[in-house]
Scaffold this motif. Structure first.
Motif, PDB file in Angstrom:
ATOM      1  N   GLU A 255      93.854  89.451  76.126  1.00 51.33           N
ATOM      2  CA  GLU A 255      94.228  89.167  74.731  1.00 51.33           C
ATOM      3  C   GLU A 255      94.902  87.792  74.617  1.00 51.33           C
ATOM      4  O   GLU A 255      94.682  87.056  73.648  1.00 51.33           O
ATOM      5  CB  GLU A 255      95.150  90.265  74.158  1.00 51.33           C
ATOM      6  N   THR A 256      95.703  87.441  75.636  1.00 57.33           N
ATOM      7  CA  THR A 256      96.365  86.120  75.630  1.00 57.33           C
ATOM      8  C   THR A 256      95.309  85.016  75.618  1.00 57.33           C
ATOM      9  O   THR A 256      95.391  84.063  74.824  1.00 57.33           O
ATOM     10  CB  THR A 256      97.256  85.975  76.895  1.00 57.33           C
ATOM     11  N   ALA A 257      94.300  85.146  76.507  1.00 56.12           N
ATOM     12  CA  ALA A 257      93.246  84.118  76.571  1.00 56.12           C
ATOM     13  C   ALA A 257      92.501  84.045  75.236  1.00 56.12           C
ATOM     14  O   ALA A 257      92.250  82.946  74.712  1.00 56.12           O
ATOM     15  CB  ALA A 257      92.287  84.440  77.719  1.00 56.12           C
ATOM     16  N   ILE A 324      90.211  83.580  83.527  1.00 62.11           N
ATOM     17  CA  ILE A 324      90.650  83.309  82.151  1.00 62.11           C
ATOM     18  C   ILE A 324      89.448  82.786  81.359  1.00 62.11           C
ATOM     19  O   ILE A 324      89.239  83.134  80.201  1.00 62.11           O
ATOM     20  CB  ILE A 324      91.788  82.250  82.137  1.00 62.11           C
ATOM     21  N   GLU A 325      88.640  81.969  82.054  1.00 57.65           N
ATOM     22  CA  GLU A 325      87.489  81.377  81.358  1.00 57.65           C
ATOM     23  C   GLU A 325      86.394  82.412  81.109  1.00 57.65           C
ATOM     24  O   GLU A 325      85.658  82.319  80.143  1.00 57.65           O
ATOM     25  CB  GLU A 325      86.969  80.187  82.160  1.00 57.65           C
ATOM     26  N   ASP A 326      86.311  83.392  81.999  1.00 57.21           N
ATOM     27  CA  ASP A 326      85.336  84.462  81.806  1.00 57.21           C
ATOM     28  C   ASP A 326      86.065  85.797  82.039  1.00 57.21           C
ATOM     29  O   ASP A 326      86.099  86.307  83.161  1.00 57.21           O
ATOM     30  CB  ASP A 326      84.179  84.286  82.801  1.00 57.21           C
ATOM     31  N   VAL A 327      86.641  86.335  80.971  1.00 51.48           N
ATOM     32  CA  VAL A 327      87.516  87.508  81.128  1.00 51.48           C
ATOM     33  C   VAL A 327      86.753  88.761  81.598  1.00 51.48           C
ATOM     34  O   VAL A 327      87.364  89.720  82.059  1.00 51.48           O
ATOM     35  CB  VAL A 327      88.323  87.796  79.830  1.00 51.48           C
ATOM     36  N   GLU A 328      85.421  88.705  81.530  1.00 49.61           N
ATOM     37  CA  GLU A 328      84.625  89.833  82.049  1.00 49.61           C
ATOM     38  C   GLU A 328      84.901  90.034  83.547  1.00 49.61           C
ATOM     39  O   GLU A 328      84.702  91.114  84.096  1.00 49.61           O
ATOM     40  CB  GLU A 328      83.115  89.571  81.854  1.00 49.61           C
ATOM     41  N   LYS A 329      85.347  88.949  84.209  1.00 52.71           N
ATOM     42  CA  LYS A 329      85.599  89.042  85.649  1.00 52.71           C
ATOM     43  C   LYS A 329      86.720  90.037  85.997  1.00 52.71           C
ATOM     44  O   LYS A 329      86.834  90.468  87.136  1.00 52.71           O
ATOM     45  CB  LYS A 329      85.957  87.657  86.214  1.00 52.71           C
TER      46      LYS A 329
END
Ligand code: URA
Length: 413
Positions: A255-257, A324-329
């Motif tokens: 949510e922060t990202a 952070i760039e790909d939160v799916e990770k």
């Protein structure tokens, strides 16, 4: 002077002198005052209260029980921020990169969660590689070079508070205005800030259950700040429902990202972040107009500068920014289940305390100090209080690594 006389004096409701308070704090920190004697005195303070002078003396004695950080090498005005705690409270994570991107130097020591409350440090540790336990030298260097560093409180920062706080927790003496005020302000003073911005929470998910007590606590801390020469401001925040949409460690990083990228901005979270940040910019001497300060903050979300600052901070602390760039990770939990509305209606309550205890039972928090946290688990809300729902519509999703038993009484229509 001896501890028995001091206990007796407070039991009779009399005011303790600075010397008596220092004698107790020093003695308890170095082990000369026993736990049962400290417990008796703390209970007497809990029941009889403390004057402003006593509360300030207690604060300063606890602050001086360990290192006092010297942040003067950083130059400029250092403004610290503290929240009295909440549920889904990712305010520091969102707010601090924004104000750092506007030129405020951020040197922040944060805590871990205990019981049902969340902690910024646990949330940051959900990012693989992020080092929260760096040395004071590295901390200061990171602030000098990146403009921001968030780390866990070093061991020797206000050790008396650490000991007294743990004792209070075991004798049910947490919810006392002078004890909370001195505990928080001792850490703020020891961590070197010249100006302090407080978020004092109230409601079922906070220490203060109503706004009147929250105001008393806030004003007590402002008076301590004045007596200790630290300008202190506060805002009061409603903690009757969780803040923002997610509750749980990696879920709150996601949510922060999203917030910093300008993708998902929960209105309640946005309100708290802008109020605190606009006041911090003012305290730092970077703008007296609160509304203009809020616009500057929103601008740095839109132009990506706040998000870039968050990435820089995470990278500098060793965190893997690809998450952070790909939160799916962050991956998915073994189990996921939606709570759907049984009726057409309007949501009256999503009690923060119910959600917090439930999320803690999934493994997102610690009941005992050395419990291991499950970073992935938690709840994502799709609706907030005041929203209308249709029968069968999703209200929230539970993420768990053990079979899910849905919470009861988590939504009131
Ligand atoms: N947070 C603190 O640091 N101390 C208290 O006493 C309560 C909340």
């Amino acid at each position: 002077m001896n501890i028995l006389e001091i206990i007796e004096k407070k039991t009779k409701g009399k005011e303790l002198s600075k010397e008596e308070i220092e004698y107790f704090v020093e003695g308890y920190t170095n082990g000369e005052v026993a736990d049962y004697q400290a417990a008796a005195l703390i209970m007497a303070i809990f029941i009889k209260g403390m004057s402003d002078q006593e509360t300030t003396d207690l604060t300063l004695a606890m602050a001086n029980s360990g290192d006092i950080l010297d942040l003067s090498v950083l130059g400029g005005i250092i403004v610290d921020k503290h929240s009295t705690g909440g549920v889904g409270d990712k305010v520091s994570l969102v707010l601090l990169p924004i104000i750092s991107s506007l030129g405020v130097k951020v040197a922040k020591m944060s805590g871990r969660g205990l019981g049902f409350t969340g902690g910024t440090i646990d949330k940051l540790e959900a990012i693989p590689g992020y080092r929260t336990g760096i040395t004071e030298e590295e901390f200061i260097k990171n602030v000098q070079e990146v403009g921001i560093s968030i780390i866990s409180q070093t061991k020797n920062l206000a050790p008396a508070d650490k000991k007294i706080y743990e004792l209070r927790d075991t004798i049910s003496c947490v919810e006392s205005i002078p004890l909370i005020a001195s505990s928080i302000m001792s850490k703020k003073i020891a961590s070197g800030a010249q100006k302090i911005m407080l978020e004092v929470t109230y409601g079922n998910g906070a220490f203060m259950k109503n706004i009147e007590d929250a105001k008393k606590l806030a004003e007590q801390m402002v008076r301590i700040g004045e007596l200790a020469n630290r300008e202190t401001k506060y805002i009061l925040t409603n903690m009757n429902e969780p803040l923002g949409y997610s509750i749980g460690n990696s879920l709150e990083i996601i949510e922060t990202a999203q917030f910093l990228k300008g993708e998902v901005l929960a209105e309640d979270l946005k309100h708290v972040v802008l109020e605190l940040g606009a006041n911090m910019l003012k305290l730092a001497g970077l703008g007296d107009n609160i509304e203009e300060n809020k616009s500057k903050m929103m601008e740095n979300i839109k132009n990506g500068k706040a998000y870039q600052k968050f990435l820089q901070m995470v990278e500098r602390q060793g965190g893997d920014i690809s998450y952070i760039e790909d939160v799916e990770k962050f991956g998915k939990t073994k189990y996921m289940e939606d709570m759907v509305s049984p009726i057409d209606g309007t949501i009256k309550e999503i009690p923060a305390i119910t959600i917090a205890k439930y999320v803690c039972s999934l493994g997102a928090g610690r009941i005992k100090k050395d419990d291991v946290i499950d970073m992935q688990v938690g709840i994502v809300l799709h609706k907030k209080v005041g929203d209308t729902v249709k029968k069968g519509e999703k209200i929230f999703t539970v993420y768990s690594n053990k079979p899910i038993e849905m919470p009861t009484n988590a939504v009131v229509f």
